[in-house]
Design a protein around this motif. Structure first.
Motif, PDB file in Angstrom:
ATOM      1  N   THR A 183      -5.120  -2.548  -1.724  1.00  5.17           N
ATOM      2  CA  THR A 183      -4.673  -2.517  -0.384  1.00  5.17           C
ATOM      3  C   THR A 183      -5.857  -2.738   0.720  1.00  5.17           C
ATOM      4  O   THR A 183      -5.553  -3.366   1.629  1.00  5.17           O
ATOM      5  CB  THR A 183      -4.306  -1.203  -0.071  1.00  5.17           C
ATOM      6  OG1 THR A 183      -3.265  -0.764  -1.172  1.00  5.17           O
ATOM      7  CG2 THR A 183      -3.900  -0.960   1.278  1.00  5.17           C
ATOM      8  N   TYR A 184      -6.996  -2.416   0.473  1.00  8.25           N
ATOM      9  CA  TYR A 184      -8.052  -2.527   1.370  1.00  8.25           C
ATOM     10  C   TYR A 184      -8.596  -3.911   1.453  1.00  8.25           C
ATOM     11  O   TYR A 184      -8.565  -4.636   2.492  1.00  8.25           O
ATOM     12  CB  TYR A 184      -9.429  -1.802   0.989  1.00  8.25           C
ATOM     13  CG  TYR A 184     -10.557  -1.718   2.114  1.00  8.25           C
ATOM     14  CD1 TYR A 184     -10.479  -0.929   3.062  1.00  8.25           C
ATOM     15  CD2 TYR A 184     -11.300  -2.898   2.123  1.00  8.25           C
ATOM     16  CE1 TYR A 184     -11.288  -0.942   3.992  1.00  8.25           C
ATOM     17  CE2 TYR A 184     -12.430  -2.871   3.130  1.00  8.25           C
ATOM     18  CZ  TYR A 184     -12.382  -1.882   3.998  1.00  8.25           C
ATOM     19  OH  TYR A 184     -13.199  -1.983   5.012  1.00  8.25           O
ATOM     20  N   ALA A 185      -8.460  -4.849   0.069  1.00  4.94           N
ATOM     21  CA  ALA A 185      -8.650  -6.264   0.062  1.00  4.94           C
ATOM     22  C   ALA A 185      -7.652  -6.899   0.706  1.00  4.94           C
ATOM     23  O   ALA A 185      -8.185  -7.845   1.723  1.00  4.94           O
ATOM     24  CB  ALA A 185      -8.729  -6.576  -1.269  1.00  4.94           C
ATOM     25  N   ASP A 186      -6.398  -6.401   0.518  1.00  7.53           N
ATOM     26  CA  ASP A 186      -5.237  -7.246   1.048  1.00  7.53           C
ATOM     27  C   ASP A 186      -5.369  -6.974   2.803  1.00  7.53           C
ATOM     28  O   ASP A 186      -5.122  -8.004   3.562  1.00  7.53           O
ATOM     29  CB  ASP A 186      -3.912  -6.642   0.873  1.00  7.53           C
ATOM     30  CG  ASP A 186      -3.132  -7.342  -0.055  1.00  7.53           C
ATOM     31  OD1 ASP A 186      -3.619  -8.373  -0.238  1.00  7.53           O
ATOM     32  OD2 ASP A 186      -1.943  -6.796  -0.766  1.00  7.53           O
ATOM     33  N   GLY A 187      -5.558  -5.820   3.244  1.00  3.82           N
ATOM     34  CA  GLY A 187      -5.753  -5.697   4.753  1.00  3.82           C
ATOM     35  C   GLY A 187      -6.975  -6.370   5.190  1.00  3.82           C
ATOM     36  O   GLY A 187      -6.844  -7.005   6.257  1.00  3.82           O
TER      37      GLY A 187
ATOM     38  N   THR B 225      -0.140  -2.409  -4.805  1.00  9.59           N
ATOM     39  CA  THR B 225      -0.555  -2.272  -3.299  1.00  9.59           C
ATOM     40  C   THR B 225       0.068  -1.497  -2.556  1.00  9.59           C
ATOM     41  O   THR B 225       1.491  -1.411  -2.652  1.00  9.59           O
ATOM     42  CB  THR B 225      -1.011  -3.756  -2.869  1.00  9.59           C
ATOM     43  OG1 THR B 225      -1.499  -3.651  -1.403  1.00  9.59           O
ATOM     44  CG2 THR B 225       0.063  -4.345  -2.975  1.00  9.59           C
ATOM     45  N   MET B 226      -0.413  -0.935  -1.532  1.00 10.52           N
ATOM     46  CA  MET B 226       0.345  -0.127  -0.496  1.00 10.52           C
ATOM     47  C   MET B 226       0.854  -1.063   0.561  1.00 10.52           C
ATOM     48  O   MET B 226       1.522  -0.394   1.531  1.00 10.52           O
ATOM     49  CB  MET B 226      -0.376   1.054  -0.136  1.00 10.52           C
ATOM     50  CG  MET B 226      -0.833   2.079  -1.401  1.00 10.52           C
ATOM     51  SD  MET B 226      -1.637   3.406  -0.787  1.00 10.52           S
ATOM     52  CE  MET B 226      -3.392   2.559  -0.916  1.00 10.52           C
ATOM     53  N   LEU B 227       0.343  -2.235   0.865  1.00 14.03           N
ATOM     54  CA  LEU B 227       1.051  -2.866   1.860  1.00 14.03           C
ATOM     55  C   LEU B 227       2.231  -3.813   1.577  1.00 14.03           C
ATOM     56  O   LEU B 227       2.213  -5.148   1.278  1.00 14.03           O
ATOM     57  CB  LEU B 227      -0.121  -3.913   2.394  1.00 14.03           C
ATOM     58  CG  LEU B 227      -1.486  -3.409   2.689  1.00 14.03           C
ATOM     59  CD1 LEU B 227      -2.339  -4.394   3.299  1.00 14.03           C
ATOM     60  CD2 LEU B 227      -1.136  -2.284   3.697  1.00 14.03           C
ATOM     61  N   PHE B 228       3.224  -3.014   1.230  1.00 18.32           N
ATOM     62  CA  PHE B 228       4.397  -3.962   0.961  1.00 18.32           C
ATOM     63  C   PHE B 228       5.748  -3.901   1.848  1.00 18.32           C
ATOM     64  O   PHE B 228       6.793  -4.288   1.601  1.00 18.32           O
ATOM     65  CB  PHE B 228       5.097  -3.046  -0.347  1.00 18.32           C
ATOM     66  CG  PHE B 228       5.075  -1.654  -0.266  1.00 18.32           C
ATOM     67  CD1 PHE B 228       6.485  -1.272   0.478  1.00 18.32           C
ATOM     68  CD2 PHE B 228       4.453  -0.796  -0.804  1.00 18.32           C
ATOM     69  CE1 PHE B 228       6.399   0.354   0.504  1.00 18.32           C
ATOM     70  CE2 PHE B 228       4.573   0.675  -0.690  1.00 18.32           C
ATOM     71  CZ  PHE B 228       5.602   1.163   0.093  1.00 18.32           C
ATOM     72  N   ASP B 229       5.431  -3.422   2.940  1.00 21.50           N
ATOM     73  CA  ASP B 229       6.559  -3.606   4.032  1.00 21.50           C
ATOM     74  C   ASP B 229       5.719  -3.417   5.647  1.00 21.50           C
ATOM     75  O   ASP B 229       4.432  -3.365   5.558  1.00 21.50           O
ATOM     76  CB  ASP B 229       7.690  -2.731   3.901  1.00 21.50           C
ATOM     77  CG  ASP B 229       7.433  -1.226   4.258  1.00 21.50           C
ATOM     78  OD1 ASP B 229       6.161  -0.969   4.285  1.00 21.50           O
ATOM     79  OD2 ASP B 229       8.256  -0.394   3.954  1.00 21.50           O
ATOM     80  N   SER B 230       6.632  -3.686   6.326  1.00 21.31           N
ATOM     81  CA  SER B 230       5.928  -3.537   7.657  1.00 21.31           C
ATOM     82  C   SER B 230       5.369  -2.206   8.101  1.00 21.31           C
ATOM     83  O   SER B 230       4.382  -2.116   8.660  1.00 21.31           O
ATOM     84  CB  SER B 230       7.014  -4.079   8.674  1.00 21.31           C
ATOM     85  OG  SER B 230       6.574  -3.890  10.061  1.00 21.31           O
ATOM     86  N   GLU B 231       6.098  -1.255   7.850  1.00 22.11           N
ATOM     87  CA  GLU B 231       5.647   0.195   8.066  1.00 22.11           C
ATOM     88  C   GLU B 231       4.299   0.515   7.614  1.00 22.11           C
ATOM     89  O   GLU B 231       3.583   0.809   8.171  1.00 22.11           O
ATOM     90  CB  GLU B 231       6.839   1.026   7.835  1.00 22.11           C
ATOM     91  CG  GLU B 231       6.532   2.414   8.117  1.00 22.11           C
ATOM     92  CD  GLU B 231       7.554   3.427   7.906  1.00 22.11           C
ATOM     93  OE1 GLU B 231       7.519   4.637   8.367  1.00 22.11           O
ATOM     94  OE2 GLU B 231       8.312   3.137   6.616  1.00 22.11           O
TER      95      GLU B 231
END
Length: 533
Positions: free
Chosen positions: A390-394, A451-457
């Motif tokens: 998630t951090y890498a995605d962000g 990963t926790m970045l799976f939607d807008s919210e």
């Protein structure tokens, strides 16, 4: 206070608290001593847990003891303490003296899959453990020899508040009462009349306390101007029909079977979890038979009948909310009560079996505890991997945003699409034609994502909290507007994250396309994630 501790608190209570606290700390230290968030943690770095719409009108008060921040060390210590206090109540209820049995009970409760999944959502874990403690107290205050009206009132209050924190712990109180009653029937401590009076008292206490819980919930919603949401059928509570009761019975039996034996046993063979539980079920049947023969309960037909009813009631009581709605799906976090079945079998062997059988069951329970503890730490390992991804995605998103700001003038960012099904471990994989491996093996996989970045919210909240975006507006569109944008020609032509063409400037807005799937297609709504646990 020191004098009271030395002279008034029994030795076995001290043993129960210290052993359980230390074992819980050892098993869950990985989670307590690190920041290992999951998808809901992103939305609860600071949250008052005021989730009236889900019927948890006392959760805010319970979680407020440790502040409304997600503080792993503080929440973890308090959770360990209330787990230990719950074991103290169980020891007092069953009048246990043997330190080995006390230690086994503490270890089983500390390592149960329900405790592990509760710790995934550590920001509310201390509140949930308070609910479990209150559920145990409710049974203690209404035990067989206790007839004082004030204690029965206290029992009802404990059930009411426990339900107001998290409804699933009503099952913990019910199953603890069932285990206590089975133990009492086998020991022949009370007459038939006394037993029937106790059952009647229990029925009255639970009906009244749950009715009061329901009235308080409705009053709180009325005063707050809030409507019940329909997450897991909460809004349907109070609507009872014969068909629903019949389906609820079947669903409760299915949920209980799934707790002990996950369906992957048919497709993938035995896992250690399933194998140990099969051995346990055999040991449980043998232990019950030994207890019945040694106690002579067969000769007391009324007592034997009541015991059979108690055994039959285990599945419905463990999944009691299946009777309120067809939408209820039980996860490990909701099945803390079923660990009491393991505790009951330990007690039966302690009271009725020979030493060789006691030792065998002791070894079995140690193996079960060790395996559950191992699964817990594997789960925390996956949470750590999820956070790093998630951090890498962000970080990559922030770098691309900064690169685009060098060339384009925009102040708004929109994340469109939802990839929740793509990042979950506990869903069917159409490519390999099987369940994802972690969801296939571990009963608490529902709390872990790749990963926790799976939607807008979730993406918006994570980027806001973790990175400096120089005042960029990440909340400019609501869900309907994001889904409309997803269906435009420009966005449909884009690739999905992390493809090179998954980021584009459209008008005065930077659009990052997470997936081709609209958010409502997978059941994600704004704010719903706060109700997940």
């Amino acid at each position: 206070m020191l004098r009271f501790y030395r002279t008034k608190i029994k030795k076995e209570y001290k043993i129960a608290f210290v052993i359980t606290f230390l074992i819980t700390m050892l098993i869950h230290f990985y989670k307590i001593a690190n920041t290992l968030p999951n998808h809901d943690s992103i939305l609860n770095y600071y949250a008052d847990q005021n989730v009236l719409a889900s019927g948890r009108w006392a959760l805010s008060l319970a979680c407020g003891i440790s502040s409304f921040y997600d503080l792993p060390w503080i929440n973890g210590l308090l959770s360990c303490a209330f787990i230990a206090l719950t074991v103290v109540v169980i020891v007092a209820l069953f009048k246990l003296k043997n330190p080995v049995v006390i230690g086994l009970i503490g270890a089983l409760l500390a390592a149960s899959p329900a405790t592990t999944e509760t710790f995934f959502f550590l920001y509310t874990a201390d509140g949930y453990m308070i609910a479990m403690f209150l559920a145990a107290l409710a049974v203690y205050f209404s035990r067989m020899e206790e007839t004082r009206f004030s204690r029965l009132i206290l029992s009802g209050v404990c059930i009411c508040v426990s339900c107001g924190i998290y409804q699933a712990y009503v099952s913990f109180a019910l199953l603890l009462a069932v285990c206590y009653f089975i133990d009492d029937l086998l020991q022949d401590n009370h007459s038939k009349q006394a037993c029937l009076k106790w059952v009647l008292r229990q029925v009255i206490i639970y009906i009244v306390s749950l009715a009061v819980y329901y009235v308080i919930w409705k009053l709180c919603m009325q005063l707050g101007g809030i409507a019940a949401n329909n997450y897991l059928g909460i809004a349907e509570v109070g609507k009872i029909s014969f068909g629903l009761l019949a389906r609820g019975l079947l669903n409760s039996i299915k949920a209980t079977i799934l707790y002990f034996l996950q369906w992957n046993i048919l497709a993938h063979g035995l896992t250690p979890y399933n194998a140990l539980n099969i051995v346990f079920l055999i040991a449980a049947a043998v232990g019950l038979l030994i207890s019945c023969v040694k106690s002579g309960i067969f000769k007391r037909k009324w007592a034997f009948g009541l015991m059979l009813l108690c055994l039959i009631a285990i599945a419905p009581f463990a999944s009691i909310w299946c009777f309120t709605s067809d939408l209820v799906i039980y996860r490990a976090i909701m099945h803390q009560s079923l660990i009491l079945v393991f505790i009951l079998i330990v007690l039966l062997y302690e009271r009725w079996a020979k030493n060789i059988a006691k030792n065998a069951v002791c070894i079995l329970m140690i193996l079960i505890t060790m395996n559950n503890a191992l699964m817990a730490n594997i789960g925390y390992f996956y949470l750590n991997i999820s956070y790093e991804r998630t951090y890498a995605d962000g970080m990559e998103m922030v770098m691309r945003i900064r690169d685009f700001r060098k060339e384009f003038d925009f102040e708004k960012i929109a994340f469109v699409g939802s990839r929740v099904c793509e990042v979950k471990y506990d869903v069917f994989d159409p490519v390999t034609n099987e369940m994802q491996i972690i969801g296939n093996i571990y009963p608490f996989a529902g709390g872990i994502d790749k990963t926790m970045l799976f939607d807008s919210e979730h993406t918006t909240e994570f980027l806001k909290i973790t990175f400096d975006l120089n005042g960029l507006d990440l909340d400019s569109l609501n869900m309907e507007q994001r889904n409309e944008l997803l269906n435009t020609e420009e966005v449909m032509a884009m690739g999905c994250w992390p493809a090179d063409d998954s980021v584009a400037v459209i008008g005065d807005m930077l659009v990052i396309k997470l997936s081709d799937k609209p958010e409502e297609a997978v059941g994600i709504t704004t704010g719903m994630s706060q109700q997940i646990t």
